[in-house]
Every structure is written in structure tokens, then in C-alpha cells.
Design a protein around this motif. Structure first.
Motif, short mmCIF file in Angstrom:
data_model
loop_
_atom_site.label_atom_id
_atom_site.label_comp_id
_atom_site.label_asym_id
_atom_site.label_seq_id
_atom_site.Cartn_x
_atom_site.Cartn_y
_atom_site.Cartn_z
N GLY A 1 -92.53 13.00 43.07
CA GLY A 1 -91.60 12.04 43.64
C GLY A 1 -92.18 10.64 43.69
N THR A 2 -91.28 9.65 43.62
CA THR A 2 -91.66 8.24 43.78
C THR A 2 -90.64 7.59 44.71
N SER A 3 -90.63 6.29 44.73
CA SER A 3 -89.66 5.58 45.58
C SER A 3 -88.22 5.87 45.18
N LEU A 4 -88.00 6.33 43.93
CA LEU A 4 -86.63 6.64 43.50
C LEU A 4 -86.00 7.71 44.38
N SER A 5 -86.82 8.63 44.90
CA SER A 5 -86.29 9.72 45.72
C SER A 5 -85.70 9.22 47.04
N SER A 6 -86.14 8.04 47.46
CA SER A 6 -85.62 7.50 48.72
C SER A 6 -84.48 6.51 48.51
N PHE A 7 -84.10 6.26 47.25
CA PHE A 7 -83.04 5.30 46.96
C PHE A 7 -81.66 5.95 46.86
N VAL A 8 -81.59 7.27 47.00
CA VAL A 8 -80.32 7.99 46.85
C VAL A 8 -79.95 8.63 48.19
N TYR A 9 -78.70 9.14 48.26
CA TYR A 9 -78.27 9.82 49.48
C TYR A 9 -77.71 11.20 49.13
N PRO A 10 -78.17 12.24 49.86
CA PRO A 10 -79.29 12.16 50.79
C PRO A 10 -80.61 11.95 50.04
N GLN A 11 -81.57 11.38 50.76
CA GLN A 11 -82.88 11.18 50.16
C GLN A 11 -83.49 12.54 49.81
N ILE A 12 -84.31 12.55 48.75
CA ILE A 12 -84.81 13.81 48.21
C ILE A 12 -86.20 14.14 48.75
N THR A 13 -86.34 15.36 49.27
CA THR A 13 -87.65 15.87 49.66
C THR A 13 -88.53 15.95 48.43
N ALA A 14 -89.76 15.43 48.54
CA ALA A 14 -90.60 15.33 47.34
C ALA A 14 -92.08 15.42 47.68
N VAL A 15 -92.84 15.91 46.71
CA VAL A 15 -94.29 15.80 46.75
C VAL A 15 -94.65 14.54 45.99
N GLU A 16 -95.33 13.62 46.66
CA GLU A 16 -95.69 12.34 46.05
C GLU A 16 -97.19 12.28 45.81
N GLN A 17 -97.56 11.93 44.58
CA GLN A 17 -98.97 11.82 44.22
C GLN A 17 -99.57 10.53 44.76
N ASN A 18 -100.88 10.56 44.98
CA ASN A 18 -101.59 9.36 45.41
C ASN A 18 -101.95 8.55 44.16
N VAL A 19 -101.00 7.77 43.68
CA VAL A 19 -101.16 7.09 42.39
C VAL A 19 -102.28 6.05 42.44
N VAL A 20 -102.34 5.31 43.53
CA VAL A 20 -103.35 4.24 43.63
C VAL A 20 -104.76 4.83 43.57
#
Length: 342
Positions: free
Chosen positions: A279-298
Motif C-alpha cells: 500500500g501507498t498513499s493511494l490507498s487513503s485517497f479512495v472511499y472507503p480507505q483501503i487497509t494495507a501493509v505499507e513498506q518502509n520505503v525511505v
């Protein structure tokens, strides 16, 4: 457009080219401070720009790092590239980026381009774990500095940094099960991507823990794109397969799957829950927001840079394979409760 040269500055000041070159380099042992000041002032006035290619050739280094990414659809790749640039630019390195567009043949072209361009090292996220293996093996055997990130090639004796995909997949599916879901679709990624293997294994282990029988009809090849995800879910409906949750290989898949569910007037998460890896910020731009595993990209980018620079400086440096922890962000697509991070 004609560029200002060291000779132009020398002619303007009536001094030798070697004096100008030393002054621009700040060589106070061979050039007086007043001459250095005069030369730098004249260079600024005339718009002189240092030829870094020539400088690096004299130093027997190009000071260029190549980055090959499989896609730029999601913010992951650009965040990785941005972090790499911020890390290496103060050290005098430039960054060149090539996109493989999920195509092994284009990836091969990108590799050839960077080899011919004599980059000092490569950061690579691969499109396929077999198609270009021979080429990567030759690079590794020749001690060429290369570090894989996110997507790797199994058993290749090369440094890498990736995420704990298997464990986080397990936690993500476990979350669905603890939320009351039993008919969970595994919208799988292509088998030729190493991450897909680990993520599908996490799915199976979660089912096994809760003694839920594996129904192979719920394991669906979901491709990579938004359209792939949408079509995969359509196939489930067309086949009359009952399901109450969808676990996705990637965020783009999830966006397509979500679109199909909503086009069929299903309510998320009441009728069908949906969640995703990568998941990235795209998952929070939709409704409902999407539950996601987000990698530590930095952190992934910073470690990849460290490993690569070590290999550039010391070609015999031992390989390191580093696995990073990811975060699970619970959102409205699986729970009506307030979002939380795990």
C-alpha cells in the motif's frame, strides 16, 4: 550554445589555463588566494560551469548511479528514487532512472544502456525472477556493484533489501479472519515475481492457523494492474464463487477489485472486505480507505544506497541481505472502526 571554458577565463585574465584550473579547484599550495578570488569571480561573471564528466573521467569514475524500477504507477518508486537522490547528491553522485514497464525485454535494454553508459553501480527492482537472471549473474560474477530492492531474484549471490512480505501477509489475512471472514480470495500476483510466492505463503499459513480449508477456487491470478484486478473479480462473480473478503497482491489490483465490487453495488466492508499488500498513499485517497501493509520505503532506499556505496568503494565487500519490517494500516475497507497502525 557555446559553453565557457577554462581557456576563456585564462584569456580574459591573461594567465595560464593550469593556473585557472588550480584556482577553481582551490589549490592554495600552487595558487595565491588573490588569484583564486580573481579566477572564481571571473568564472561567475562569465557563467562558467564545471565539466563534471571530464572531472570524473580523470578520477576514473562517472559518479553515476542507475536505478531500474518496474513501474511508476504508484508513489513507491518515486519515493524510493527521491530518497536515493537526497542521499547521494551531497556525495557528488548523479542518479539516472529507467522504467521497465513490467517488461523483461525492456529491463534487458535498460541494463545494456546502463552498462554502456558506465554507471558506477545499479539499484534494481526486477520485473521477472528468471527472464534476465543470466545477465544479472554475469554482472554479479564480474563484481559489478548492484543491489536489489523490493523485488529480488532468489538465490542470487548479491546484496538486497526487501520487506517481510510473508509475515505481513499472514498478519493481514489473520486480520480478515479475526474480523469474521472465512471465504477469503487470494488475488495473487504473477508467479515470476518473488514477492508473490512469499505473500501467497502467508495467506495459506493464516488459513491453516485457523483451520480454514484451502479452497483453490479462491486463489485467482490477479495480474498487476487496476484493470487486472477488476477483471479477476468479475471472473469470480461469473463463476458463481462465494466470497466475503479479498486479499490483494498489490494496491493497483485492490483499486480495480474495489471498483468492480462497487459497480455491483456491494458495500465495503459489510458485504466484502478488501485489503492489500504494497500500500501507498493511494490507498487513503479512495472511499472507503483501503487497509494495507505499507513498506518502509525511505529506510529501504537509504539501506540500498549504503550497500551500493560500500560495494563501489570495496568491490570485495561481502553481500548483505536485509529484511525490513512493514506496517499494517487498518482502514475502513475491512473495519468500520477508526483506522489504526499495527
Amino acid at each position: 550554445m557555446r559553453y565557457v571554458t577554462i581557456k576563456d577565463i585564462a584569456d580574459a585574465l591573461g594567465i595560464s589555463k593550469s593556473s585557472v584550473s588550480r584556482a577553481l579547484a582551490g589549490d592554495m599550495r600552487n595558487v595565491s588566494p588573490s588569484t583564486i578570488e580573481r579566477v572564481r569571480a571571473k568564472a561567475l561573471e562569465m557563467g562558467y560551469r564545471r565539466n563534471m564528466t571530464a572531472v570524473n573521467l580523470r578520477a576514473k569514475a562517472n559518479k553515476i548511479i542507475g536505478i531500474i524500477v518496474p513501474e511508476i504507477t504508484t508513489p513507491f518508486s518515486m519515493e524510493f528514487v527521491t530518497t536515493v537522490q537526497e542521499a547521494v547528491q551531497p556525495l557528488g553522485y548523479r542518479v539516472l532512472i529507467a522504467v521497465s514497464s513490467e517488461d523483461p525485454s525492456r529491463e534487458r535494454q535498460n541494463l545494456d544502456m546502463f552498462e554502456n553508459g558506465r554507471v558506477d553501480g545499479l539499484l534494481v527492482s526486477v520485473t521477472h525472477n528468471v527472464a534476465n537472471r543470466d545477465h544479472f549473474e554475469n554482472l554479479v560474477k564480474s563484481n559489478f556493484p548492484i543491489v536489489f530492492f523490493d523485488r529480488t531474484i532468489r538465490d542470487l549471490q548479491c546484496s538486497s533489501v526487501c520487506s517481510n512480505d510473508g509475515l505481513m501477509s499472514f498478519f493481514l489475512v489473520e486480520h480478515l479472519i479475526r474480523s469474521g471472514r472465512r471465504r477469503i480470495v487470494n488475488l495473487a500476483g504473477p508467479s515470476y515475481i518473488e514477492n508473490s510466492r512469499a505473500r501467497s505463503q502467508g495467506y495459506r499459513e493464516a488459513l491453516e492457523k485457523f483451520h480454514i480449508p484451502l479452497d483453490r477456487r479462491l486463489i485467482v491470478s490477479g495480474g498487476m494492474s487496476v484493470e487486472d484486478g477488476a477483471v479477476a473479480v468479475e471472473r469470480l462473480f461469473d463463476g458463481g464463487i462465494d466470497f466475503d473478503a479479498i486479499y490483494c497482491f498489490t494496491e493497483t489490483q485492490a483499486l480495480g477489485a474495489k471498483r468492480t465490487l462497487q459497480e455491483r453495488n456491494l458495500i465495503i466492508p459489510q458485504d466484502v472486505a478488501i485489503c492489500t499488500m504494497s500500500g501507498t498513499s493511494l490507498s487513503s485517497f479512495v472511499y472507503p480507505q483501503i487497509t494495507a501493509v505499507e513498506q518502509n520505503v525511505v529506510e529501504m532506499a537509504r539501506i540500498a544506497v549504503r550497500l551500493l556505496l560500500e560495494k563501489i568503494d570495496i568491490p570485495s565487500a561481502p553481500r548483505q541481505n536485509i529484511t525490513l519490517h512493514s506496517s499494517m494500516i487498518v482502514r475502513g475497507s475491512t473495519s468500520a472502526e477508526e483506522s489504526s497502525s499495527l
